[in-house]
Structure formats: C-alpha cells, structure tokens
Scaffold this motif. Structure first.
Motif, mmCIF file in Angstrom:
data_model
loop_
_atom_site.group_PDB
_atom_site.id
_atom_site.type_symbol
_atom_site.label_atom_id
_atom_site.label_comp_id
_atom_site.label_asym_id
_atom_site.label_seq_id
_atom_site.Cartn_x
_atom_site.Cartn_y
_atom_site.Cartn_z
ATOM 1 N N ARG A 451 -5.040 50.459 6.153
ATOM 2 C CA ARG A 451 -4.505 51.414 6.485
ATOM 3 C C ARG A 451 -4.042 52.597 5.141
ATOM 4 N N GLY A 452 -3.730 53.475 5.622
ATOM 5 C CA GLY A 452 -3.367 54.628 4.677
ATOM 6 C C GLY A 452 -4.445 54.977 3.261
ATOM 7 N N GLY A 453 -5.853 54.588 3.807
ATOM 8 C CA GLY A 453 -6.853 54.930 2.697
ATOM 9 C C GLY A 453 -6.830 53.696 1.740
ATOM 10 N N HIS A 454 -6.062 52.798 2.042
ATOM 11 C CA HIS A 454 -6.329 51.557 1.149
ATOM 12 C C HIS A 454 -7.185 50.578 1.781
ATOM 13 N N PRO A 455 -7.895 49.759 0.842
ATOM 14 C CA PRO A 455 -8.811 48.780 1.334
ATOM 15 C C PRO A 455 -7.755 47.753 2.111
ATOM 16 N N ALA A 456 -8.550 47.110 3.242
ATOM 17 C CA ALA A 456 -7.987 45.958 3.750
ATOM 18 C C ALA A 456 -7.841 44.760 2.837
ATOM 19 N N GLN A 457 -6.768 43.990 2.873
ATOM 20 C CA GLN A 457 -6.440 42.648 2.170
ATOM 21 C C GLN A 457 -7.809 41.854 2.239
ATOM 22 N N ALA A 458 -8.512 41.952 3.388
ATOM 23 C CA ALA A 458 -9.768 40.983 3.360
ATOM 24 C C ALA A 458 -10.746 41.456 2.416
ATOM 25 N N GLY A 459 -10.549 42.799 2.170
ATOM 26 C CA GLY A 459 -11.709 43.340 1.002
ATOM 27 C C GLY A 459 -11.386 42.684 -0.374
ATOM 28 N N PHE A 460 -10.322 42.602 -0.733
ATOM 29 C CA PHE A 460 -9.732 42.000 -2.020
ATOM 30 C C PHE A 460 -10.194 40.318 -1.789
ATOM 31 N N VAL A 461 -9.679 39.661 -0.808
ATOM 32 C CA VAL A 461 -10.189 38.203 -0.723
ATOM 33 C C VAL A 461 -11.710 38.029 -0.799
ATOM 34 N N TRP A 462 -12.446 38.866 -0.291
ATOM 35 C CA TRP A 462 -13.869 38.742 -0.390
ATOM 36 C C TRP A 462 -14.147 39.050 -1.717
ATOM 37 N N ALA A 463 -13.605 40.042 -2.635
ATOM 38 C CA ALA A 463 -13.988 40.313 -3.925
ATOM 39 C C ALA A 463 -13.659 39.274 -4.656
ATOM 40 N N TRP A 464 -12.536 38.729 -4.547
ATOM 41 C CA TRP A 464 -11.897 37.547 -5.608
ATOM 42 C C TRP A 464 -13.217 36.222 -5.233
ATOM 43 N N GLY A 465 -13.398 36.173 -4.072
ATOM 44 C CA GLY A 465 -14.446 34.998 -3.794
ATOM 45 C C GLY A 465 -15.946 35.340 -4.531
ATOM 46 N N VAL A 466 -16.377 36.574 -4.238
ATOM 47 C CA VAL A 466 -17.580 36.830 -4.948
ATOM 48 C C VAL A 466 -17.573 36.584 -6.561
ATOM 49 N N CYS A 467 -16.452 37.275 -7.279
ATOM 50 C CA CYS A 467 -16.150 37.093 -8.448
ATOM 51 C C CYS A 467 -16.083 35.604 -8.848
ATOM 52 N N ALA A 468 -15.573 34.732 -8.026
ATOM 53 C CA ALA A 468 -15.646 33.218 -8.300
ATOM 54 C C ALA A 468 -16.851 32.658 -8.363
ATOM 55 N N ALA A 469 -17.616 32.999 -7.174
ATOM 56 C CA ALA A 469 -19.055 32.555 -7.175
ATOM 57 C C ALA A 469 -19.936 32.858 -8.388
ATOM 58 N N VAL A 470 -19.869 34.186 -8.835
ATOM 59 C CA VAL A 470 -20.541 34.728 -9.841
ATOM 60 C C VAL A 470 -20.037 33.976 -11.115
ATOM 61 N N ALA A 471 -18.909 33.772 -11.618
ATOM 62 C CA ALA A 471 -18.508 33.251 -12.487
ATOM 63 C C ALA A 471 -18.896 31.664 -12.495
ATOM 64 N N LEU A 472 -18.875 31.193 -11.570
ATOM 65 C CA LEU A 472 -19.532 29.602 -11.394
ATOM 66 C C LEU A 472 -20.932 29.545 -11.680
ATOM 67 N N LEU A 473 -21.795 30.616 -11.330
ATOM 68 C CA LEU A 473 -23.057 30.728 -11.413
ATOM 69 C C LEU A 473 -23.161 30.724 -13.163
ATOM 70 N N GLY A 474 -22.347 31.492 -13.692
ATOM 71 C CA GLY A 474 -22.261 31.694 -15.126
ATOM 72 C C GLY A 474 -22.070 30.462 -15.734
ATOM 73 N N ALA A 475 -21.132 29.538 -15.233
ATOM 74 C CA ALA A 475 -20.919 28.277 -15.942
ATOM 75 C C ALA A 475 -22.104 27.250 -15.872
ATOM 76 N N LEU A 476 -22.942 27.601 -14.703
ATOM 77 C CA LEU A 476 -24.054 26.696 -14.856
ATOM 78 C C LEU A 476 -25.182 26.956 -15.364
ATOM 79 N N THR A 477 -25.118 28.090 -16.087
ATOM 80 C CA THR A 477 -26.334 28.606 -16.968
ATOM 81 C C THR A 477 -26.050 27.586 -18.159
ATOM 82 N N ALA A 478 -24.940 27.131 -18.624
ATOM 83 C CA ALA A 478 -24.909 26.147 -19.743
ATOM 84 C C ALA A 478 -25.367 24.774 -19.529
ATOM 85 N N LEU A 479 -25.805 24.700 -18.380
ATOM 86 C CA LEU A 479 -26.609 23.333 -18.006
ATOM 87 C C LEU A 479 -28.091 23.565 -18.274
#
Length: 496
Positions: A451-479
C-alpha cells in the motif's frame, strides 16, 4: 618479524628499513616520517579510517534534502549513487596496485587529499556538478584499508590482527556517527550537513604526514591496458547491478551491459596471464585460501551491507500507511544504525582474542552463522521495534566479526609486496556482494508491492530469508577442507 624476514628471503626483496627518507619539499613530512612512536601508529591510522567511515556514512541521510536544494529529483539522486558505485569498483584495484608499486604512504596521501578536496568542494558550493565531482573524488576512500594494511604489515606485523580489528571497529563506528551528525546538522538547513566530512578529512590529511612508508617502491610498471579492461568490465557489471531493476533484468540494455562486462573481464584475465608486469596477479584469484576469504566476504556483505538501505526503509515505514513498520524519523533511524555499528565495533575488537583461541575457521563460521541467525530472527520477530532491534544487533555483531577476520586473512595470505592488492581484491568482493545484495532485495520488493507505494511486508520477509540463506552459504565456505591450515601449536600467536 621473523616471518616477514623469511618472506623477503623467498621473494628476493630486501626488508625495508625502519626509517624511510621522504622525497619532496614538505619539511613537516621530513620531520615526522619514520619517527612516529610505536604506540602512536594505530591511533594515527584510526584517524584516517574515521575519515573513511564518516565519508561513507554522512551522505545517506543528506542526499534527499540536498537533492531538493540543488534541484535533483529521485532519479538524479540515484544517478549520483550510481556514479559513486562505479567509481568505487574502478578505483579499488587501481589504488591497491599503485600502492604496492609506488609506495603505500604516497598513494594514501593522494587518496586522502582527494577525499578532502571532494568533501570541501561539495560543502563550499553544492550543485549538481560539484556533487558529482565530489562523490567521485570521495570514492578514493576505497584505497584507505588496502594501503593502511600495507603499512601496518611492514611497520607493526606483531599487531596485525589486533590493529586490523581496531581499524574495522573505528570504521563501523564512524559510519554511524557520521550519519547521525550530518542528519542533525541538516535539521537546521539542508546543506549544513555537507560540512560533516570536511574537518575529519583535513585531520586525516595531517595524519598521513605522520605515517611511515609501508615498504620501498617495487620494481615494475603499471599495466594501463589491463587497468582499462578491468575498469570497463567492472563498470559494466556495476551498471547492471545498479540499474537492472529500472531497465528490466531481461532487457537488451541489461543483458548487453552484463555480457560486455563479462567479456571484458575474461579478456582482462587473458591479458594478465601473459603480462610481464600484471596489474593483479591472477593466481591470487585462484589461491584456495584467498578464494574462500573472498567468497565469505561476498556472501556476508550480500546481506549485512546490502540490506542497510532497506533497513532504513523498514524503520521509516509507518504502520498507518503500509500496515507495518515502526515509523521512525531520520534521527531515530540514525540512532538505530549507530547501535548496530556499535555492536559491530565491539565484536570486531573481540575477534583477534577469539581467533587466537578458536582459529580462523571458527571465526568465519561464527560470522556466517551469526549473520544467518540475525536475519532469521528478523523473519520471525519483527512485530515491534524491540523485536526488530534484537535481530538487527545480532547482524551488527556478525558484521564486525566478518570484516575483521576477512581483512586480516587477506593481509596475511600473500607476500608482503602484494598486501595492498590482496586486501583490495577483498574490498572489491565486499563491494560487489553489497551491490548484488541490494539489487536482489530491490527485486524482491518490486515483486511484492504494498500500500501507498511501500513494499508489502512479505517483501521484507523474503529479503531477510534470502540474506539468511546467503550468509549460511558464506559460513559453509569455511568448511572447504584445503582452504585453511590452522597455525601449528608450536608457533606463538602474534602479539597485540
């Protein structure tokens, strides 16, 4: 110092003298060079790093108001940021290589002077032209860390880890403080905040007169052809990352620009492999340890830094307009950002102490898992400001850990004469990770309109989830099994 001496024996370069004569007429530089007390080296370096942090942090809250003052709309402001991003990408490897080739202190002085000139130019006469020129000059901050790393490794190798963590902490803290001061000044007048970086930059110019040289100039030539190919290739990639959402990711401009960037970078690699004096040793890109460090940096920067702009958007979103969000003002958003970087500063300071006891691999895992945990907390807990702050502070701590450990590892993994280039490549990995992260987050917001030109809250939830997944991938590089050889137990850790 023994490790440094062995490195020089293997490479055929003589270790630098503790006192280096300075060419040029500046009597002040001659008086101070090489005579800085050991205990004063890090504080003087910190002044330069604070200049970098303030420069990177103070324009973000100012640009909307300054843009209106000079008649630049949202598109024009975005183009200014684009110009800055392109300059960052191009200057990072160039300043690093020039520092290793002609002297770290000389290039650091030129870089700091360029930042001071750009800051003063924008503050004295703000206009579209001066803002554009000033932001390009300010992009020289990308050379600060690689060049300082070259000086620190030569002059105080026993303080390398602690020194790097202190400098990272100073950088993070000054980014937050710079934004807060600039936002407060601009509450009175839109352009007053532009003066925020000027006194700090002038102090940094004076600080560079006190610093000793990192090492003597290295034999070789600057490869202009390789520099042109690398610069144009990076410009192509950065343009796609910055403008892909506006152009359309599948549009002819996006695909053509991205393809041109990739082709130019492939040509650059081929030219570098045959060059007698390469701009960047291509083998650095394939070294297992450096590859892991740079991949980890990319993955952590994707979310921890790529989400910073979206973080301000969420904090500023009003629930009465969008159905979610705390609806904070500019000053309150700056305070939250300051809290995040303060957490990062504390974590960065503790990183060398923890690394001596757990090892580098464990610290990379800690940074990656910590960032993933922070973003997952945001996915689950974002209904109130207090809940949001919990996840944001965890991300802030992880940022301090990964920036400290990756910069230290990038410094130590190469011979001394390649220090600045190695750290510069790591800085480039950070910049590209942040740019791609911001582009992906922007695409997720566009896919979830609200609403009102703002992204929906689901957009933030997806963004946080993708950032978490990529960060976890970064952790796995140490292995990766072949990437890290922990220090033998018989070798005492570096002091500091």
């Amino acid at each position: 110092m023994r490790e440094e001496a062995r490195t020089h024996e293997n490479t055929g370069h003589a270790p630098p003298e503790r006192t280096v004569a300075v060419a040029g007429p500046a009597s002040a530089a001659r008086a101070f060079t090489g005579r800085l007390p050991d205990g004063a080296l890090l504080p003087v370096m910190a002044v330069v790093v604070v200049c970098s942090g303030v420069t990177q942090g103070y324009l973000t809250p100012l640009l909307p108001g300054v843009g209106r003052h000079v008649g630049v709309g949202g598109v024009g402001q975005n183009n200014l940021y684009l110009l800055s991003q392109v300059s960052f990408a191009v200057l990072t490897p160039l300043l690093s290589r020039l520092g290793d080739l002609f002297g770290h202190r000389r290039l650091l002085r030129l870089s700091v002077a360029a930042v001071a000139l750009g800051s003063l130019l924008m503050a004295l006469r703000p206009s579209v032209a001066t803002l554009s020129a000033g932001m390009v000059l300010q992009s020289s901050v990308v050379g600060f860390f690689p060049l300082l790393a070259g000086i620190l490794r030569t002059r105080a190798p026993e303080r390398g880890r602690t020194g790097m963590s202190v400098l990272v902490g100073a950088l993070l803290l000054s980014i937050g403080i710079g934004g807060l001061i600039a936002g407060t000044l601009s509450d009175h007048h839109a352009v007053e905040g532009l003066w925020t970086a000027v006194p700090v930059a002038l102090l940094a110019v004076l600080a560079t007169l006190l610093l000793p040289e990192g090492r003597a100039a290295r034999a070789g030539r600057f490869h202009y052809g390789a520099a042109l190919l690398l610069g144009l290739g990076l410009v192509g990639l950065v343009l796609v990352l910055a403008q892909g959402a506006a152009w359309g990711w599948a549009s002819g401009r996006s695909l053509g620009c991205g393809l041109a960037g990739v082709v130019l970078l492939v040509c650059w690699v081929l030219v570098e492999r045959r060059a007698t004096h390469p701009l960047v040793q291509v083998r650095l890109l394939g070294d297992p340890r450096l590859a892991v460090v740079n991949a980890h940096t990319f993955c952590l920067a994707f979310g921890a830094i790529g989400f910073l702009g979206a973080n301000a958007v969420f904090l500023g979103t009003d629930a009465r307009e969008a159905g979610y969000g705390p609806g904070l003002g500019s000053q309150a958003i700056s305070l939250v950002s300051l809290g995040m970087v303060a957490a990062g500063c504390a974590a960065s300071t503790a990183t060398p102490y923890l690394a001596r006891r757990t090892g580098d691999r464990a610290m990379l895992l800690t940074g990656g898992i910590g960032a993933a945990l922070g973003f997952l907390l945001l996915v689950v807990l974002h209904g109130s400001l207090g809940q949001y702050l919990l996840g944001a502070l965890v991300v802030g701590c992880a940022t301090g850990v990964f920036e400290a450990v990756t910069r230290s590892l990038a410094t130590e993994a190469v011979p001394g004469e390649e220090t600045a280039v190695s750290v510069g490549v790591n800085e480039l990995s950070l910049s590209l990770g942040a740019a791609i992260g911001a582009a992906v987050i922007g695409a997720l917001f566009a896919a979830h309109p609200g609403r009102g030109g703002h992204p929906a809250q689901a957009g933030f939830v997806w963004a946080w989830g993708v950032c978490a997944a990529v960060a976890l991938l970064g952790a796995l590089t140490a292995l990766v099994p072949s990437a890290f050889r922990e220090r033998p137990a018989t070798v005492p850790p570096a002091r500091g």
